[in-house]
Design an enzyme around this catalytic site. Structure first.
Site, PDB file in Angstrom:
ATOM      1  CD  GLU A  63      86.918  28.317  15.321  1.00  0.00           C
ATOM      2  OE1 GLU A  63      85.732  28.178  14.984  1.00  0.00           O
ATOM      3  OE2 GLU A  63      87.259  28.735  16.455  1.00  0.00           O
ATOM      4  CG  ASN A  85      80.390  25.148  22.926  1.00  0.00           C
ATOM      5  OD1 ASN A  85      81.400  24.740  23.480  1.00  0.00           O
ATOM      6  ND2 ASN A  85      79.727  26.194  23.325  1.00  0.00           N
ATOM      7  N   GLY A 118      74.179  14.793  22.912  1.00  0.00           N
ATOM      8  CA  GLY A 118      72.860  14.207  22.677  1.00  0.00           C
ATOM      9  C   GLY A 118      72.650  13.853  21.230  1.00  0.00           C
ATOM     10  CD  GLN A 134      85.204  26.545  21.520  1.00  0.00           C
ATOM     11  OE1 GLN A 134      86.409  26.555  21.654  1.00  0.00           O
ATOM     12  NE2 GLN A 134      84.578  27.382  20.702  1.00  0.00           N
ATOM     13  NE  ARG A 152      69.366  19.822  28.022  1.00  0.00           N
ATOM     14  CZ  ARG A 152      70.181  19.868  26.987  1.00  0.00           C
ATOM     15  NH1 ARG A 152      70.631  21.029  26.553  1.00  0.00           N
ATOM     16  NH2 ARG A 152      70.556  18.767  26.395  1.00  0.00           N
ATOM     17  NE  ARG A 160      70.350  24.177  23.503  1.00  0.00           N
ATOM     18  CZ  ARG A 160      70.808  22.937  23.596  1.00  0.00           C
ATOM     19  NH1 ARG A 160      70.231  21.945  22.941  1.00  0.00           N
ATOM     20  NH2 ARG A 160      71.850  22.668  24.353  1.00  0.00           N
ATOM     21  CB  ILE A 168      72.572  19.164  16.722  1.00  0.00           C
ATOM     22  CG1 ILE A 168      73.786  19.054  17.662  1.00  0.00           C
ATOM     23  CG2 ILE A 168      72.882  18.539  15.373  1.00  0.00           C
ATOM     24  CD1 ILE A 168      75.075  19.645  17.133  1.00  0.00           C
TER      25      ILE A 168
HETATM   26  P1  ADP Z   1      77.158  26.583  16.658  1.00  0.00           P
HETATM   27  O1  ADP Z   1      76.696  25.432  17.492  1.00  0.00           O
HETATM   28  O2  ADP Z   1      76.185  27.672  16.597  1.00  0.00           O
HETATM   29  O3  ADP Z   1      77.671  26.140  15.317  1.00  0.00           O
HETATM   30  P2  ADP Z   1      79.787  26.504  17.912  1.00  0.00           P
HETATM   31  O4  ADP Z   1      80.075  26.893  19.294  1.00  0.00           O
HETATM   32  O5  ADP Z   1      79.788  25.061  17.599  1.00  0.00           O
HETATM   33  O6  ADP Z   1      78.401  27.208  17.463  1.00  0.00           O
HETATM   34  O7  ADP Z   1      80.830  27.171  16.911  1.00  0.00           O
HETATM   35  C1  ADP Z   1      81.153  28.530  16.940  1.00  0.00           C
HETATM   36  C2  ADP Z   1      82.594  28.695  16.534  1.00  0.00           C
HETATM   37  O8  ADP Z   1      82.860  30.073  16.278  1.00  0.00           O
HETATM   38  C3  ADP Z   1      83.581  28.248  17.595  1.00  0.00           C
HETATM   39  O9  ADP Z   1      84.491  27.341  17.055  1.00  0.00           O
HETATM   40  C4  ADP Z   1      84.240  29.548  18.028  1.00  0.00           C
HETATM   41  O10 ADP Z   1      85.583  29.380  18.445  1.00  0.00           O
HETATM   42  C5  ADP Z   1      84.154  30.377  16.765  1.00  0.00           C
HETATM   43  N1  ADP Z   1      84.262  31.830  17.015  1.00  0.00           N
HETATM   44  C6  ADP Z   1      83.727  32.541  18.036  1.00  0.00           C
HETATM   45  N2  ADP Z   1      84.052  33.849  17.950  1.00  0.00           N
HETATM   46  C7  ADP Z   1      84.808  33.989  16.833  1.00  0.00           C
HETATM   47  C8  ADP Z   1      85.471  35.090  16.201  1.00  0.00           C
HETATM   48  N3  ADP Z   1      85.422  36.332  16.714  1.00  0.00           N
HETATM   49  N4  ADP Z   1      86.159  34.860  15.067  1.00  0.00           N
HETATM   50  C9  ADP Z   1      86.236  33.608  14.536  1.00  0.00           C
HETATM   51  N5  ADP Z   1      85.663  32.535  15.094  1.00  0.00           N
HETATM   52  C10 ADP Z   1      84.949  32.702  16.223  1.00  0.00           C
END
Ligand code: ADP
Length: 451
Positions: free
Chosen positions: A35, A43, A49, A218, A282, A424, A430
């Site tokens: 991460e 996000n 929701g 985020q 939306r 969407r 989710i």
């Molecule tokens: P989803 O809803 O599809 O699970 P999220 O936005 O909740 O997506 O989660 C995606 C995560 O991936 C975020 O925490 C983001 O910071 C992380 N992320 C994005 N790009 C990279 C990257 N290059 N390397 C590691 N983590 C990443």
């Protein structure tokens, strides 16, 4: 230095965590999850929701009739029939199983609410009616701790590595303190989320969206997975499809959930007039709110809704909800024409009594706004979700520009395209992360077992 593992998962949102659990259940022993941010959650953690699912035991308990075909139809229609029907079929058909899977693991989404564009109440959230995102995020963090998941924060995917046969063999990652290193893996799952916090990319894709528009995302949502996937030949679908959410709480990064309107809140503008059905999709709602004075709208509700719907809480905690003992007083306090507001709500209450909204066609109109105190929350559209993304098949395998599977590369969640088409529905994000997160983990496990 080269590390070796079986499975590399990129991103710690709901899709990534779900994939990690499913992969382990399917027998994967060695896995690393990275991460790029300092905290896990993505996000997904902000999701206000719920999770759409059709035909669940929780709907049955609440006397709600629903089935996967209806969810399929709603999702296709909401996305203007450009979604990939094979993926939507999986989303709808497996939604109940995903609710059961979460429940089995201790994440129980038993509260069912109504979302925009859905013809049955199917937005599942935690029992107390709280936000789904923080609830699931905590559940995932606890699971990760319990299972000693090798989760590396501050670690960013910078490149996918291709083998001689075109398959993905691993990645280069960059740790904040460790620098760049290589991880070899038999499978890689991209779960890196969307592009909502990358204004340059958004301007490039959609010059028509004003650079002034805020985002609910985020800062990690930069489109990395999509760009890095394209670099190894992945196809991208629906590249221009960016969703605005109509209801960012003005003065905060918080989205006001659709369930607030679903429970009875009424939309008015500064002039105190309604301008749209509160429960339409939306895209239509965002366009309509943008056209009102100041590009804002107000959600008006009474004490009943405040007591019933937890999702109004953030506005109160942040001091951003306005209040009045009467509708006139509320109008004065919130900067809405007080006389018009009172007249609009009086008219709305008549429609509620008759169960029919001849002006805007709000479906299932029944709850009157009649119990003091009265409240107003000011909202404005914000960049919220990327419908476009990497092309996948129903096994969550990434597809290249020639329509062939890129062996060893899987993707799930917002990084993928095809599920939501041009718009969407609330609650489907989710749902997608859990269902396709599970599939990606299971399919990656099959590949690992065979290699
Ligand atoms: P989803 O809803 O599809 O699970 P999220 O936005 O909740 O997506 O989660 C995606 C995560 O991936 C975020 O925490 C983001 O910071 C992380 N992320 C994005 N790009 C990279 C990257 N290059 N390397 C590691 N983590 C990443």
């Amino acid at each position: 230095k080269i590390e070796k593992t079986d499975l590399l998962i990129v991103g710690s949102g709901a899709a990534g965590f779900t994939a990690s659990m499913a992969a382990r259940e399917a027998g994967v022993k060695n896995l690393i999850m990275i991460e790029k941010m300092a905290v896990p959650g993505g996000n997904s953690q902000l999701a206000a929701g719920g999770m759409n699912a059709a035909g669940t035991k929780f709907q049955k308990q609440a006397g709600i009739e629903d089935n996967p075909q209806l969810m399929f139809d709603d999702t296709m229609k909401g996305g203007k029939n450009v979604s990939n029907p094979d993926l939507v079929r999986v989303l709808a058909d497996k939604s109940n199983e995903s609710i059961e899977w979460l429940d089995k693991h201790g994440a129980t989404l038993s509260h069912v609410g109504q979302g925009g564009g859905s013809s049955a109440a199917r937005m599942h959230g935690p029992a107390d009616g709280a936000f789904v995102g923080p609830y699931l995020s905590k559940f995932f963090r606890d699971e990760a701790a319990k299972s000693n998941l090798d989760l590396r924060l501050n670690t960013k995917l910078v490149k996918l590595i291709k083998g001689t046969n075109g398959e993905i063999t691993g990645a280069l990652v960059k740790g904040k303190h460790t620098g760049i290193y290589q991880i070899d893996a038999k499978a890689v799952i991209l779960a890196t989320g969307g592009i909502g916090a990358n204004p340059e990319l958004i301007q490039k894709l959609r010059p028509d969206i004003s650079p002034e528009v805020k985002t609910s995302n985020q800062p990690g949502s930069q489109g990395d997975g999509i760009i890095l996937g394209e670099n190894v030949g992945a196809a991208v679908v629906d590249a221009k499809e960016i969703q605005l959410n109509p209801t960012l709480l003005v003065g905060s990064p918080v989205i006001v959930s659709e369930t607030v309107r679903g429970a009875g809140a009424v939309f008015v503008n500064k002039e105190g007039k309604r301008f749209i059905s509160e429960l339409t999709t939306r895209d239509k709602t965002s366009a309509a709110v943008s056209k009102q004075t100041g590009g804002v709208a107000y959600e008006i509700f009474d004490q009943k809704v405040r007591d019933k719907v937890k999702q109004t809480g953030a506005a109160f905690e942040l001091g951003l909800a306005k209040e009045g003992r009467t509708l006139e007083e509320l109008g004065k306090n919130a900067g809405i024409d007080p006389k018009n507001l009172a007249a609009t709500i009086a008219q709305y209450n008549k429609y509620a009594e008759a169960g029919n909204d001849p002006e805007f066609g709000r479906p299932k109109i029944s709850a009157k706004v009649d119990t003091p105190n009265f409240y107003a929350i000011e909202v404005t559209p914000a960049i919220h979700y990327y419908m476009g993304g990497l092309k996948i098949n129903p096994q969550a395998k990434v597809i290249d520009k020639n329509g062939k599977v890129i062996e060893g590369l899987f993707a799930a969640g917002e990084v993928t395209g095809g599920v939501h088409g041009k718009n969407r529905l609330g609650g489907n994000s989710i749902s997608e992360t859990i269902t396709f997160g599970r599939i990606s983990g299971e399919e990656a496990a099959k590949r690992i077992a065979n290699n």
